[in-house]
Scaffold this active site. Sequence first.
Site, PDB file in Angstrom:
ATOM      1  N   HIS A 161       0.531  -7.203  -1.415  1.00 19.30           N
ATOM      2  CA  HIS A 161       0.098  -6.498  -2.636  1.00 19.30           C
ATOM      3  C   HIS A 161      -0.549  -5.155  -2.299  1.00 19.30           C
ATOM      4  CE1 HIS A 161      -2.121  -6.980  -6.752  1.00 19.30           C
ATOM      5  NE2 HIS A 161      -1.783  -5.724  -6.526  1.00 19.30           N
TER       6      HIS A 161
ATOM      7  N   ASP B 105      -4.577  -5.510  -2.260  1.00 23.17           N
ATOM      8  CA  ASP B 105      -4.498  -4.756  -3.524  1.00 23.17           C
ATOM      9  C   ASP B 105      -4.919  -3.305  -3.275  1.00 23.17           C
ATOM     10  OD1 ASP B 105      -4.045  -4.110  -6.163  1.00 23.17           O
ATOM     11  OD2 ASP B 105      -5.721  -5.280  -6.963  1.00 23.17           O
TER      12      ASP B 105
ATOM     13  N   ASN C 208       3.940  -0.349 -10.563  1.00 27.49           N
ATOM     14  CA  ASN C 208       3.297   0.374 -11.677  1.00 27.49           C
ATOM     15  C   ASN C 208       3.136   1.842 -11.322  1.00 27.49           C
ATOM     16  OD1 ASN C 208       1.330  -0.222  -9.730  1.00 27.49           O
ATOM     17  ND2 ASN C 208      -0.327  -0.296 -11.221  1.00 27.49           N
TER      18      ASN C 208
ATOM     19  N   HIS D 106      -0.420  -0.726  -3.429  1.00 24.64           N
ATOM     20  CA  HIS D 106       0.066   0.329  -4.333  1.00 24.64           C
ATOM     21  C   HIS D 106       0.290   1.582  -3.491  1.00 24.64           C
ATOM     22  CE1 HIS D 106      -0.813  -1.948  -8.039  1.00 24.64           C
ATOM     23  NE2 HIS D 106      -1.763  -2.506  -7.286  1.00 24.64           N
ATOM     24  N   LEU D 107       1.541   1.968  -3.350  1.00 22.62           N
ATOM     25  CA  LEU D 107       1.853   3.143  -2.526  1.00 22.62           C
ATOM     26  C   LEU D 107       2.078   4.396  -3.377  1.00 22.62           C
ATOM     27  CD1 LEU D 107       4.100   1.531   0.264  1.00 22.62           C
ATOM     28  CD2 LEU D 107       1.615   1.885   0.234  1.00 22.62           C
TER      29      LEU D 107
ATOM     30  N   HIS E  57      -4.518 -11.484  -6.853  1.00 22.71           N
ATOM     31  CA  HIS E  57      -5.964 -11.217  -6.804  1.00 22.71           C
ATOM     32  C   HIS E  57      -6.864 -12.147  -7.617  1.00 22.71           C
ATOM     33  CE1 HIS E  57      -4.845  -9.088 -10.452  1.00 22.71           C
ATOM     34  NE2 HIS E  57      -4.433  -7.993  -9.840  1.00 22.71           N
TER      35      HIS E  57
HETATM   36 ZN   LIG Z   1      -3.547  -6.251 -10.602  1.00 25.57          ZN
HETATM   37 ZN   LIG Z   2      -2.585  -4.352  -7.826  1.00 24.59          ZN
END
Ligand SMILES: [Zn+2]
Ligand SMILES: [Zn+2]
Length: 446
Positions: free
Chosen positions: A75, A320, A109, A77-78, A247
């Site tokens: 998990h 995360d 996202n 975010h790139l 998470h």
């Molecule tokens: Zn989330």
């Molecule tokens: Zn996330």
Amino acid sequence: MTQKMLVSRGGEEADLVIRGARVFDPREGLDDARDLVVRGGEIAEVRDPGAEAPEGAEVVEAEGLLALPAFVDPHVHLRVPGQEYKEDLETGTRAAAAGGYCAVIAMANTTPPIDSASVLGSVRDQAERVASIPVGFVANVTRGMAGEELTEMAELRDEGAIAFSDDGLPIRSARVLRRALQYQQLAGGVIALHEEDPDLSGGGVMHEGEVSAVLGMEGVPAVSESTMIARDCALALYEDARIHVQHLSARASVEAIRSAKAAGVQVTCEASPHHLVLTDEEVRSLDARFKMNPPLRTEDDRQALIEGLRDGTIDCVATDHAPHASEEKEVPFEQAAMGVTGLETAFAVLHTELVVPGVLDLGTLVEKMTCGGEPFGIEAPRLGAGERANVVLIDPAAEWMVGEDGYESRSHNSCFAGREVTGRVQMTVADGRVAFRQRSFAMGVA
Ligand SMILES: [Zn+2]
Ligand SMILES: [Zn+2]
């Protein structure tokens, strides 16, 4: 089969002899001083220390260091496409390699979100050019993350989507999630869920409890998470589908997962280093580095997460990793963006706060940091002969201060900045290639 869903730029396959490290791999039953011989990107031998190095191989003097199977983060975010000012595939994978990771799974996202085969194809192409470690890309469950219409899940799978998620947002409608779970049976790929009831979360900016009451801030109650987990586990059971809960932050959530697993639901879940180490007491500082979703909760919740790791309710650790530019964080707490970076600090923080004081044993930590790909069809790396080389070398005694030497990530929103930690990644081999070495770490060639 899913291994091909991971993409990276590749590069020269390593020829190394890692000499005299404490080779530690609970899955292989290894915990002893050994030489790890890597040839052409594969682990050729794990042998008694002292033998001569093959010609041309790089010799890494690793006495006193710990050699572990490298970590897998399910998990991160790139921020590609669209928010490259926060992170991109090069900086994000470099941060991951610096944290000892050999593979990461990137959320969808983005701007635009990864809800079509064309956007997915373009991020995979980019990763093939710049990613220093393998990346798996998740595609959205719903178009535009609007929670209404499903994406073309089967087509996205064919294009290489490793799984599906609208992370950042929950799937509010039970009817929509139910249909997604039905399509999953045909398309394959787990559905990863950010669990939160938007009606209960409201405009909350931190955990709802004593601290939020004192600060006069709107809170997000723990039941916002646990009730959605219970709903979605019931749906997964009813549809005989597979879900991965992201998470976990609260005791009630751990309990919901525990009873779902006991009832035979095909559910896996993760917890993040910040939820395992910090509580909402940190928010008293009003520092937006402690703002994330789900929020930091109470000491009782934190203890439940640790217990969940120990008893197997929680399957893996996920950072995360959520980079944000400083102007998005250096504003009043209520207005700040939610999320913290985590790739470069995960091992050191958990080692320092849980393993060193004896709260969690090293074997459990290593297992939970290496098996994060399993719900997504990626096997945990192993240090056995014949395996692809995915190895992290750690100096377990090295003390350092988070942020002191800067970060590999483009963003600096670490909730651990300024903390003294013990245990530092010196070198990472990912998919047979040297992906990271600490600048000060010496080497030699035979
Ligand atoms: Zn989330
Ligand atoms: Zn996330």
